[in-house]
Design a protein around this motif. Sequence first.
Motif, PDB file in Angstrom:
ATOM      1  N   LEU A 298       0.902  -1.179   0.007  1.00 10.94           N
ATOM      2  CA  LEU A 298       0.010   0.133  -0.061  1.00 10.94           C
ATOM      3  C   LEU A 298       1.026   1.432   0.108  1.00 10.94           C
ATOM      4  O   LEU A 298       0.691   2.391  -0.917  1.00 10.94           O
ATOM      5  CB  LEU A 298      -0.849  -0.103   1.142  1.00 10.94           C
ATOM      6  N   GLU A 299       1.983   1.138   1.068  1.00 10.05           N
ATOM      7  CA  GLU A 299       2.987   2.561   0.620  1.00 10.05           C
ATOM      8  C   GLU A 299       4.173   2.405  -0.127  1.00 10.05           C
ATOM      9  O   GLU A 299       4.288   3.875  -0.835  1.00 10.05           O
ATOM     10  CB  GLU A 299       3.854   2.277   2.426  1.00 10.05           C
ATOM     11  N   TYR A 300       4.029   1.364  -0.760  1.00 12.11           N
ATOM     12  CA  TYR A 300       5.456   1.765  -1.751  1.00 12.11           C
ATOM     13  C   TYR A 300       4.978   0.547  -2.830  1.00 12.11           C
ATOM     14  O   TYR A 300       6.519   0.554  -3.857  1.00 12.11           O
ATOM     15  CB  TYR A 300       6.712   1.226  -1.179  1.00 12.11           C
ATOM     16  N   GLY A 301       4.216   0.598  -3.632  1.00 12.79           N
ATOM     17  CA  GLY A 301       4.249  -0.468  -4.482  1.00 12.79           C
ATOM     18  C   GLY A 301       4.167   0.301  -5.696  1.00 12.79           C
ATOM     19  O   GLY A 301       5.017  -0.521  -6.528  1.00 12.79           O
ATOM     20  N   ASP A 302       4.411   1.292  -5.643  1.00 21.13           N
ATOM     21  CA  ASP A 302       4.681   2.353  -7.095  1.00 21.13           C
ATOM     22  C   ASP A 302       5.726   1.898  -6.984  1.00 21.13           C
ATOM     23  O   ASP A 302       6.446   1.633  -8.526  1.00 21.13           O
ATOM     24  CB  ASP A 302       4.287   3.736  -7.174  1.00 21.13           C
ATOM     25  N   SER A 303       6.512   1.950  -5.897  1.00 20.47           N
ATOM     26  CA  SER A 303       8.312   1.826  -6.373  1.00 20.47           C
ATOM     27  C   SER A 303       8.729   0.481  -6.207  1.00 20.47           C
ATOM     28  O   SER A 303       9.695   0.323  -6.611  1.00 20.47           O
ATOM     29  CB  SER A 303       9.268   2.837  -5.038  1.00 20.47           C
ATOM     30  N   PHE A 304       7.442  -0.991  -5.988  1.00 20.99           N
ATOM     31  CA  PHE A 304       8.167  -1.959  -6.273  1.00 20.99           C
ATOM     32  C   PHE A 304       8.440  -2.152  -7.566  1.00 20.99           C
ATOM     33  O   PHE A 304       6.911  -1.704  -8.302  1.00 20.99           O
ATOM     34  CB  PHE A 304       7.304  -2.910  -5.252  1.00 20.99           C
ATOM     35  N   SER A 305       9.149  -3.391  -8.118  1.00 17.67           N
ATOM     36  CA  SER A 305       9.197  -4.146  -9.037  1.00 17.67           C
ATOM     37  C   SER A 305       8.416  -4.799  -9.480  1.00 17.67           C
ATOM     38  O   SER A 305       7.256  -5.103  -7.965  1.00 17.67           O
ATOM     39  CB  SER A 305      10.748  -4.322  -9.854  1.00 17.67           C
ATOM     40  N   ASN A 306       7.841  -5.803 -10.606  1.00 23.26           N
ATOM     41  CA  ASN A 306       6.793  -6.372 -10.812  1.00 23.26           C
ATOM     42  C   ASN A 306       7.276  -8.233  -9.650  1.00 23.26           C
ATOM     43  O   ASN A 306       6.010  -8.475  -9.101  1.00 23.26           O
ATOM     44  CB  ASN A 306       5.932  -7.570 -11.924  1.00 23.26           C
ATOM     45  N   GLU A 307       8.586  -7.683  -9.774  1.00 24.22           N
ATOM     46  CA  GLU A 307       9.014  -9.226  -8.858  1.00 24.22           C
ATOM     47  C   GLU A 307       8.768  -9.049  -7.607  1.00 24.22           C
ATOM     48  O   GLU A 307       8.036 -10.317  -7.169  1.00 24.22           O
ATOM     49  CB  GLU A 307      10.379 -10.023  -9.411  1.00 24.22           C
ATOM     50  N   ASN A 308       9.127  -8.479  -6.921  1.00 19.13           N
ATOM     51  CA  ASN A 308       8.716  -7.575  -5.495  1.00 19.13           C
ATOM     52  C   ASN A 308       7.209  -8.122  -4.937  1.00 19.13           C
ATOM     53  O   ASN A 308       7.186  -8.294  -4.015  1.00 19.13           O
ATOM     54  CB  ASN A 308       9.616  -6.578  -5.268  1.00 19.13           C
ATOM     55  N   ARG A 309       6.449  -6.989  -6.149  1.00 21.57           N
ATOM     56  CA  ARG A 309       4.812  -7.437  -5.738  1.00 21.57           C
ATOM     57  C   ARG A 309       4.641  -7.928  -5.709  1.00 21.57           C
ATOM     58  O   ARG A 309       3.966  -8.840  -4.885  1.00 21.57           O
ATOM     59  CB  ARG A 309       4.348  -7.054  -6.571  1.00 21.57           C
ATOM     60  N   THR A 310       4.913  -9.626  -6.697  1.00 21.13           N
ATOM     61  CA  THR A 310       4.699 -11.061  -6.570  1.00 21.13           C
ATOM     62  C   THR A 310       5.226 -11.787  -6.050  1.00 21.13           C
ATOM     63  O   THR A 310       4.421 -12.363  -4.762  1.00 21.13           O
ATOM     64  CB  THR A 310       4.890 -11.265  -8.085  1.00 21.13           C
ATOM     65  N   GLU A 311       6.489 -11.044  -5.276  1.00 19.88           N
ATOM     66  CA  GLU A 311       6.770 -11.870  -3.618  1.00 19.88           C
ATOM     67  C   GLU A 311       6.414 -11.159  -3.153  1.00 19.88           C
ATOM     68  O   GLU A 311       5.370 -12.441  -1.887  1.00 19.88           O
ATOM     69  CB  GLU A 311       8.665 -11.687  -3.692  1.00 19.88           C
ATOM     70  N   LEU A 312       6.038 -10.305  -2.688  1.00 17.60           N
ATOM     71  CA  LEU A 312       4.996 -10.284  -1.748  1.00 17.60           C
ATOM     72  C   LEU A 312       3.475 -10.505  -1.144  1.00 17.60           C
ATOM     73  O   LEU A 312       3.353 -11.144   0.255  1.00 17.60           O
ATOM     74  CB  LEU A 312       4.820  -9.046  -1.157  1.00 17.60           C
ATOM     75  N   LEU A 313       3.426 -10.514  -2.450  1.00 20.94           N
ATOM     76  CA  LEU A 313       1.768 -11.240  -2.769  1.00 20.94           C
ATOM     77  C   LEU A 313       1.738 -12.482  -2.536  1.00 20.94           C
ATOM     78  O   LEU A 313       0.847 -13.206  -1.588  1.00 20.94           O
ATOM     79  CB  LEU A 313       1.189 -11.259  -4.010  1.00 20.94           C
ATOM     80  N   ARG A 314       2.969 -13.141  -2.658  1.00 22.46           N
ATOM     81  CA  ARG A 314       3.010 -15.109  -1.900  1.00 22.46           C
ATOM     82  C   ARG A 314       3.006 -15.062  -1.005  1.00 22.46           C
ATOM     83  O   ARG A 314       2.887 -16.825  -0.257  1.00 22.46           O
ATOM     84  CB  ARG A 314       3.563 -15.770  -2.983  1.00 22.46           C
ATOM     85  N   THR A 315       3.660 -13.954  -0.597  1.00 20.15           N
ATOM     86  CA  THR A 315       4.351 -14.249   1.350  1.00 20.15           C
ATOM     87  C   THR A 315       2.473 -14.232   1.359  1.00 20.15           C
ATOM     88  O   THR A 315       2.398 -15.118   2.562  1.00 20.15           O
ATOM     89  CB  THR A 315       5.309 -13.283   1.542  1.00 20.15           C
ATOM     90  N   VAL A 316       1.913 -12.868   1.737  1.00 13.98           N
ATOM     91  CA  VAL A 316       0.720 -12.967   1.904  1.00 13.98           C
ATOM     92  C   VAL A 316      -0.343 -14.210   1.346  1.00 13.98           C
ATOM     93  O   VAL A 316      -0.659 -14.992   2.904  1.00 13.98           O
ATOM     94  CB  VAL A 316      -0.290 -11.574   0.781  1.00 13.98           C
ATOM     95  N   VAL A 317      -0.220 -15.013   0.488  1.00 10.73           N
ATOM     96  CA  VAL A 317      -0.987 -15.819   0.387  1.00 10.73           C
ATOM     97  C   VAL A 317      -0.307 -16.948   1.125  1.00 10.73           C
ATOM     98  O   VAL A 317      -1.452 -17.522   1.966  1.00 10.73           O
ATOM     99  CB  VAL A 317      -1.198 -16.307  -1.500  1.00 10.73           C
ATOM    100  N   GLU A 318       0.712 -17.288   1.116  1.00 11.81           N
ATOM    101  CA  GLU A 318       1.698 -18.650   2.167  1.00 11.81           C
ATOM    102  C   GLU A 318       1.179 -18.944   3.292  1.00 11.81           C
ATOM    103  O   GLU A 318       0.384 -19.486   4.296  1.00 11.81           O
ATOM    104  CB  GLU A 318       2.715 -18.489   1.411  1.00 11.81           C
ATOM    105  N   GLU A 319       1.217 -17.243   3.873  1.00 14.15           N
ATOM    106  CA  GLU A 319       1.131 -16.950   5.191  1.00 14.15           C
ATOM    107  C   GLU A 319      -0.407 -17.160   5.857  1.00 14.15           C
ATOM    108  O   GLU A 319      -1.293 -17.329   6.764  1.00 14.15           O
ATOM    109  CB  GLU A 319       1.692 -15.714   5.679  1.00 14.15           C
TER     110      GLU A 319
END
Length: 502
Positions: A298-319
């Motif tokens: 939410l706070e730094y979404g625009d500054s993340f690359s697609n790979e980073n955003r995908t990794e964070l979303l994968r973390t959300v799903v796994e947790e």
Amino acid sequence: MLLQDDNDDQLFTARPLAYAGAVVIVLISVSLSFLLHRLMPHANLSLLFLTGVLIISARTGLGPSLVASVLSFLAFNFFFTPPYYTFEVADDGDVATLIFFLLMAAITGNLAARMHQEMIKRRLSLRRISNLYEFSRRMSSATDSQEVLNTLVNHFARSHHCAAAVYLPDNRSAPVQRAGSGPEDKLPDLDIEQAWSTASIDPVMQDAWQLLPLITDRERVGLLTVHSGEMDSEQLQLSRSLCEQAAVALHRTQLVADLEQARLVSETEQLRSALLSSVSHDLRTPLASIIGSTTSLLEYGDSFSNENRTELLRTVVEEAQRLDRHIQNLLDMTRLGQGTLSLRRDWVDLHDIVSSAVERMRDTLKGWPLKIDIAPDVPLLWVHGVLIEQALVNLLDNALRFSPVDGQISLTARYVDDRVEIRLCDEGPGIPPDEREKIFDMFYTARQGDRGNLHGTGLGLAIVRGMIVAHGGTVTAHGGDRGRGTCMQIRLPVGQSENGES
């Protein structure tokens, strides 16, 4: 004596029959003498009458034996001593014989009668000892206070053939009847509260009722009433001993109940602490990861690359999936503990159950090779498929958490001895042999081996055992196949006939 035997009553009620038996024995002796008097010397006929006297003495008592002696003397004199059929005696030698016969009959009859009485006393003594032993055995094995009270009143009721009742104080220290023996109209009509307030350590007599306090070394715990009339000193002493034994048994059962209550409270507190620890760590950890990942997006979404955003979303799903498994374990454990777990059985292919479990763990299994080997002869299972699937998910989750990276996990299934045997093995550090059974306890986490310093709720394996046992199966932990890791083995019955449910 306190413990009376039915033979005492029979001895008195059967006394008329004993005297009649003495007459019959004499008649039999006379008949045999008439048959044998031509074959036996005159003096030897007296032995037949003496034998009859001994029989009566040994079977009855002194009175019937004396009657048999006198009747035998008269019959022998009347029928077999000249002049016949009179009570006169012509020969002085016959007089001596008759006197000697009467004397021997009286002595032997007396001795035999005394022997008979001693045998009755020994029989009664043995019966009393057996009854006291049975009473002690029941008291020592009683599991609750009501069993102690019932044993006490039944013992006194049988001993005295009368009504008995026992009173214990209630919450207001007022005596309340807790057990009774005999018809209700024969139970004591006494002022029990007055007797309770004034009763001492000694028995008290009131209106043919004997009031016996139940006393331990510290206090009076109850009051026994027996409608037995006045007791002698021996009866009172024995009665007091029995009441003391009952009081000790009551005290023991109360201590056992208190200890059991304390144990339940302690276990409840331990479970509560373990549950709070589980909630505080195993639930908050995935929540912290989810909150951190979503906040970063939410706070730094625009500054993340697609790979980073995908990794964070994968973390959300796994947790989130991890959190869901923890919550599911808590719910399953609650259902198992409350006994509300219901089985909706159906014929299920083990391949389908394993495939569904692996699919649920697909994201978590990345990085660990999984080898599945199910023998072709494994039959269909009559099980609740969802529960068996959840059990396999818990075992897979447990193996993944303690397996090294790239460590192989193998799942094999065989049909052995009319049961399906499922083995799930990892290559972790293993579980010490003395903890392989404890790990299935609720909230238990081993300090060494597979558990190491990793955290867990301690619910997963307990739930696995509960689900498998509900199906009539077993689950056990073993050492790894190559001396490394741990193998969890599930054995499930096949078909409806072995588990008895449909």
